[in-house]
Motif scaffolding. Structure first.
Motif, PDB file in Angstrom:
ATOM      1  N   PRO A  29       0.817  -1.215   0.000  1.00 17.45           N
ATOM      2  CA  PRO A  29       0.000   0.000   0.000  1.00 17.45           C
ATOM      3  C   PRO A  29       0.847   1.260   0.000  1.00 17.45           C
ATOM      4  N   VAL A  30       0.448   2.206  -0.824  1.00 17.29           N
ATOM      5  CA  VAL A  30       1.167   3.470  -0.917  1.00 17.29           C
ATOM      6  C   VAL A  30       0.915   4.288   0.342  1.00 17.29           C
ATOM      7  N   MET A  31       1.973   4.874   0.866  1.00 21.76           N
ATOM      8  CA  MET A  31       1.874   5.648   2.106  1.00 21.76           C
ATOM      9  C   MET A  31       2.576   6.978   1.901  1.00 21.76           C
ATOM     10  N   PHE A  32       2.090   8.011   2.552  1.00 20.19           N
ATOM     11  CA  PHE A  32       2.733   9.317   2.439  1.00 20.19           C
ATOM     12  C   PHE A  32       4.074   9.304   3.157  1.00 20.19           C
ATOM     13  N   ALA A  33       4.994  10.116   2.659  1.00 14.32           N
ATOM     14  CA  ALA A  33       6.332  10.181   3.238  1.00 14.32           C
ATOM     15  C   ALA A  33       6.668  11.562   3.777  1.00 14.32           C
ATOM     16  N   SER A  34       5.930  12.584   3.335  1.00 13.11           N
ATOM     17  CA  SER A  34       6.240  13.949   3.765  1.00 13.11           C
ATOM     18  C   SER A  34       4.988  14.811   3.665  1.00 13.11           C
ATOM     19  N   PHE A  35       5.103  16.056   4.127  1.00 12.81           N
ATOM     20  CA  PHE A  35       3.976  16.993   4.049  1.00 12.81           C
ATOM     21  C   PHE A  35       3.619  17.302   2.603  1.00 12.81           C
ATOM     22  N   GLU A  36       4.598  17.183   1.690  1.00 19.47           N
ATOM     23  CA  GLU A  36       4.360  17.492   0.290  1.00 19.47           C
ATOM     24  C   GLU A  36       3.351  16.543  -0.360  1.00 19.47           C
ATOM     25  N   LEU A 114     -18.621   2.538  17.085  1.00 21.73           N
ATOM     26  CA  LEU A 114     -17.297   2.553  17.686  1.00 21.73           C
ATOM     27  C   LEU A 114     -17.165   1.302  18.539  1.00 21.73           C
ATOM     28  N   VAL A 115     -16.213   0.460  18.211  1.00 17.29           N
ATOM     29  CA  VAL A 115     -16.114  -0.859  18.827  1.00 17.29           C
ATOM     30  C   VAL A 115     -14.778  -1.034  19.555  1.00 17.29           C
ATOM     31  N   ASP A 116     -14.737  -2.029  20.411  1.00 13.32           N
ATOM     32  CA  ASP A 116     -13.513  -2.382  21.136  1.00 13.32           C
ATOM     33  C   ASP A 116     -12.787  -3.555  20.489  1.00 13.32           C
ATOM     34  N   ILE A 117     -13.520  -4.365  19.744  1.00 10.30           N
ATOM     35  CA  ILE A 117     -12.934  -5.515  19.057  1.00 10.30           C
ATOM     36  C   ILE A 117     -13.176  -5.370  17.564  1.00 10.30           C
ATOM     37  N   GLN A 118     -12.120  -5.383  16.785  1.00  9.34           N
ATOM     38  CA  GLN A 118     -12.233  -5.170  15.355  1.00  9.34           C
ATOM     39  C   GLN A 118     -12.773  -6.392  14.624  1.00  9.34           C
ATOM     40  N   THR A 119     -13.395  -6.141  13.479  1.00  9.96           N
ATOM     41  CA  THR A 119     -13.848  -7.195  12.572  1.00  9.96           C
ATOM     42  C   THR A 119     -13.253  -6.893  11.206  1.00  9.96           C
ATOM     43  N   GLU A 120     -13.638  -7.667  10.190  1.00 14.39           N
ATOM     44  CA  GLU A 120     -13.129  -7.422   8.841  1.00 14.39           C
ATOM     45  C   GLU A 120     -13.745  -6.173   8.231  1.00 14.39           C
ATOM     46  N   ASN A 121     -14.731  -5.585   8.910  1.00  9.12           N
ATOM     47  CA  ASN A 121     -15.394  -4.376   8.411  1.00  9.12           C
ATOM     48  C   ASN A 121     -15.125  -3.171   9.306  1.00  9.12           C
ATOM     49  N   THR A 122     -13.960  -3.154   9.941  1.00  7.85           N
ATOM     50  CA  THR A 122     -13.630  -2.094  10.890  1.00  7.85           C
ATOM     51  C   THR A 122     -12.505  -1.205  10.374  1.00  7.85           C
ATOM     52  N   LEU A 123     -12.655   0.089  10.586  1.00  5.48           N
ATOM     53  CA  LEU A 123     -11.603   1.064  10.295  1.00  5.48           C
ATOM     54  C   LEU A 123     -10.829   1.360  11.570  1.00  5.48           C
ATOM     55  N   ARG A 124      -9.518   1.497  11.475  1.00  4.20           N
ATOM     56  CA  ARG A 124      -8.697   1.846  12.631  1.00  4.20           C
ATOM     57  C   ARG A 124      -8.325   3.332  12.554  1.00  4.20           C
ATOM     58  N   LEU A 125      -8.525   4.037  13.657  1.00  6.50           N
ATOM     59  CA  LEU A 125      -8.164   5.451  13.738  1.00  6.50           C
ATOM     60  C   LEU A 125      -6.927   5.593  14.620  1.00  6.50           C
ATOM     61  N   SER A 126      -5.840   6.043  14.044  1.00  5.99           N
ATOM     62  CA  SER A 126      -4.614   6.312  14.796  1.00  5.99           C
ATOM     63  C   SER A 126      -4.443   7.822  14.870  1.00  5.99           C
ATOM     64  N   ALA A 178      -8.476  -1.994   9.559  1.00  5.81           N
ATOM     65  CA  ALA A 178      -8.021  -2.594  10.809  1.00  5.81           C
ATOM     66  C   ALA A 178      -7.481  -4.006  10.607  1.00  5.81           C
ATOM     67  N   ARG A 179      -7.927  -4.686   9.576  1.00 14.99           N
ATOM     68  CA  ARG A 179      -7.490  -6.067   9.353  1.00 14.99           C
ATOM     69  C   ARG A 179      -6.193  -6.130   8.538  1.00 14.99           C
ATOM     70  N   THR A 180      -6.107  -5.327   7.460  1.00 14.45           N
ATOM     71  CA  THR A 180      -4.950  -5.398   6.565  1.00 14.45           C
ATOM     72  C   THR A 180      -3.907  -4.324   6.840  1.00 14.45           C
ATOM     73  N   ASN A 181      -4.274  -3.312   7.648  1.00 11.62           N
ATOM     74  CA  ASN A 181      -3.402  -2.158   7.922  1.00 11.62           C
ATOM     75  C   ASN A 181      -3.187  -1.275   6.709  1.00 11.62           C
ATOM     76  N   GLU A 182      -3.986  -1.433   5.680  1.00  2.61           N
ATOM     77  CA  GLU A 182      -3.852  -0.588   4.499  1.00  2.61           C
ATOM     78  C   GLU A 182      -4.274   0.848   4.834  1.00  2.61           C
ATOM     79  N   PRO A 183      -3.396   1.834   4.623  1.00 12.16           N
ATOM     80  CA  PRO A 183      -3.759   3.231   4.883  1.00 12.16           C
ATOM     81  C   PRO A 183      -4.738   3.742   3.836  1.00 12.16           C
ATOM     82  N   LEU A 184      -5.766   4.448   4.275  1.00  9.54           N
ATOM     83  CA  LEU A 184      -6.788   4.951   3.366  1.00  9.54           C
ATOM     84  C   LEU A 184      -6.820   6.471   3.306  1.00  9.54           C
ATOM     85  N   ILE A 185      -6.871   7.083   4.475  1.00  9.68           N
ATOM     86  CA  ILE A 185      -6.984   8.543   4.567  1.00  9.68           C
ATOM     87  C   ILE A 185      -6.110   9.046   5.700  1.00  9.68           C
ATOM     88  N   ALA A 186      -5.554  10.236   5.534  1.00 15.28           N
ATOM     89  CA  ALA A 186      -4.821  10.881   6.619  1.00 15.28           C
ATOM     90  C   ALA A 186      -5.110  12.371   6.583  1.00 15.28           C
TER      91      ALA A 186
END
Length: 236
Positions: A29-36, A114-126, A178-186
């Protein structure tokens, strides 16, 4: 002749295998590297926005998110300079995730649980709050580890290098599968000019109001995603 022929076949097989492996690793998965790598957010939204290449407009955003039905809050990071680090009340810092949970539930609870246990349909917010000046985002793939001062089940306080300058309060959000760790939005937001990080965390009312306002700007950002696509790359 046969030996040379089989040797040639073996060489071609190894070459093809190497190419296949190279193509496989390129699917990371493509991930950002800088503010640019970020764009300006919409009017009334957060300052900067990044999204994976498959999210380019409102339709692709809806398509990417429609498979999810819940959020889970990952560890919240508080990154501070050494001078500020000693002024933090650990108990008050632990209330930050609660404020985030309540604000997210009030604004997005109609569409996502908003859940405490993730499923295959869960987004993770860091999420990361910081008052330090840095040349790259906290969640950038090129970012190096920082010394951890303290950690609880929900909050990690990180003390930056002693030579790091303090700056205005900034909050970063990384939304991933949350399952694959693929970044979607930042997103990156610096609309906290009226208070420093110590003051914001030290006062429950100030923290609650600041986080609620930030979630509101996040809502506006997602609502006007087509407008974001028309902006050029941005720098802080």
């Amino acid at each position: 002749m046969n030996i040379r022929f089989y040797a040639l076949l073996l060489f071609v097989f190894i070459l093809c295998t190497g190419c296949t492996a190279q193509k496989f690793t390129s699917k990371k998965p493509v991930m950002f590297a800088s503010f640019e790598d970020f764009r300006f957010g919409p009017k009334g939204g957060v300052d900067l926005v990044w999204s994976t290449p498959k999210i380019s407009d409102e339709i692709s955003l809806r398509t990417a998110l429609q498979k999810y039905d819940s959020f889970i809050l990952d560890q919240t990071f508080v990154v501070v300079d050494r001078e500020t680090a000693g002024t933090f009340d650990e108990k008050q810092m632990l209330k930050i995730p609660r404020h985030i949970f309540n604000a997210m539930k009030n604004k997005f609870g109609r569409w996502f649980k908003l859940v405490d246990i993730q499923t295959e349909n869960t987004l993770r917010l860091s999420i990361a709050f910081t008052n330090t000046e840095s040349s790259e985002p906290f969640f950038a793939e090129t970012g190096g580890p920082l010394p951890v001062s303290s950690k609880s089940s929900t909050v990690t306080k990180i003390v930056a290098d002693e030579h790091t300058k303090s700056g205005s309060v900034m909050v970063e959000l990384l939304v991933s599968d949350a399952r694959t760790n693929e970044p979607l939005i930042a997103t990156i937001d610096k609309r906290f000019d009226s208070q420093d990080l110590g003051t914001m965390i030290g006062s429950q009312d100030v923290a609650e109001e600041a986080i609620s306002s930030w979630v509101g700007r996040l809502w506006t950002t997602l609502l006007y995603w087509n407008w974001i696509q028309n902006r050029t790359a941005a720098l802080l």
